[in-house]
Enzyme design. Sequence first.
Site, mmCIF file in Angstrom:
data_model
loop_
_atom_site.group_PDB
_atom_site.id
_atom_site.type_symbol
_atom_site.label_atom_id
_atom_site.label_comp_id
_atom_site.label_asym_id
_atom_site.label_seq_id
_atom_site.Cartn_x
_atom_site.Cartn_y
_atom_site.Cartn_z
ATOM 1 N N CYS A 37 -10.000 -29.450 -4.869
ATOM 2 C CA CYS A 37 -9.898 -30.908 -4.907
ATOM 3 C C CYS A 37 -8.431 -31.308 -4.850
ATOM 4 O O CYS A 37 -7.747 -31.346 -5.880
ATOM 5 C CB CYS A 37 -10.564 -31.466 -6.164
ATOM 6 S SG CYS A 37 -10.441 -33.261 -6.249
ATOM 7 N N CYS A 58 -7.457 -34.376 -6.910
ATOM 8 C CA CYS A 58 -7.471 -34.168 -8.367
ATOM 9 C C CYS A 58 -6.250 -33.357 -8.812
ATOM 10 O O CYS A 58 -5.714 -33.581 -9.893
ATOM 11 C CB CYS A 58 -8.693 -33.384 -8.839
ATOM 12 S SG CYS A 58 -10.230 -33.851 -8.095
ATOM 13 N N ASP A 59 -5.839 -32.383 -7.991
ATOM 14 C CA ASP A 59 -4.869 -31.390 -8.464
ATOM 15 C C ASP A 59 -3.480 -31.526 -7.855
ATOM 16 O O ASP A 59 -2.556 -30.825 -8.277
ATOM 17 C CB ASP A 59 -5.406 -29.979 -8.184
ATOM 18 C CG ASP A 59 -6.698 -29.728 -8.950
ATOM 19 O OD1 ASP A 59 -6.819 -30.255 -10.073
ATOM 20 O OD2 ASP A 59 -7.584 -29.036 -8.425
#
Length: 304
Positions: A131, A134-135
Amino acid sequence: MYDVIIVGLGCAGYTAAIYTARYKLSTLIVGGEEGGTGMAAAEVGDWPGEIHTTGPDLMQKFKEHALSFEEVEHKNARVEKVEKTDSGFRATFQSGETAEAKAVILATGTKHRKLGVPGEKEFSGKGVTYCATCDAYFYKGKNVAVVGGGDSAVEGAAIAAQVANKVYLIHRRNEFRASPYWVDRVKARDNVEFVLENAVVEILGNTVVTGVRLEKEFNGSDAIDLQGVFIEIGADADTLLAEQLHCELDDRGHVKVDAGMRTSTEGVFAAGDLSSGSNHFAQFTTAAGEGSIAANSLFHYLEG
Ligand code: NAP
């Protein structure tokens, strides 16, 4: 005995719960991960009524809306099994606890696809993630690769480029599946390099990721030194529970539904990214639409 158990805490599941509550049906909504894949959307510009929002903000609002009804009970638990009983359905959670309902809505979404190359499993969580949005923040000032050519990859590359030093967008074709909006956003960044018609054949590292090996040379080398690899090559429908309930799947591995989001198993409805509905167009809007239709069909099903 609930009227309905909704499995999945994403866009489709919460929307279904809002509707089942308004039909005055006692509802248990349960799932392992709050927000579902919608949490990966760092920017949402296609939710009508909100010119700009984020996936996490939107999912928080959905949850609050669903939980504003006294008919809705919310449970954070992975559902391991759903089976048919004489009076309806029984769900078994990871803890061994169970709950029963007259009908079920499956809104279990998707699971990230894996590249299946050496190093991927070994460095998962050590530089390999699934992701980008997200990261990406953890890779501030670093060099990273995003693999894929759909919305997830191209949006991921655009978001990563805001913090990373350099982003290599590695895609197996020279055309993108992603919407032109995201492709243009990425093209406008001068720290994104396109590695097209190429593929990652190995993820390199020692204790953490140090690079990727490519199928074909790029800029005179078959390896790129970097610290993060975001694999964004799509997702497969999470049909584990649907298969336990003998729901038919389509040729893409999604749960086959009719226009009322009814599966082939009576009393079981499916909504969101795991379903064959909405012409496989996986969006917040379509997942929400499917969730509301599933709740409406379920209401009529219980009414007999
Ligand atoms: P996707 O649309 O299925 O795209 C997957 C990409 O990965 C494709 O470009 C595909 O290449 C590539 N790919 C697949 N298997 C591969 C492999 N083994 N090796 C290398 N490349 C591989 O998946 P997605 O981008 O996750 O999107 C899923 C759905 O969610 C879509 O409906 C999308 O529109 C939606 N979504 C929407 C948004 C948004 O609207 N903001 C954001 C994220 C996702 P090919 O192109 O060559 O097939």
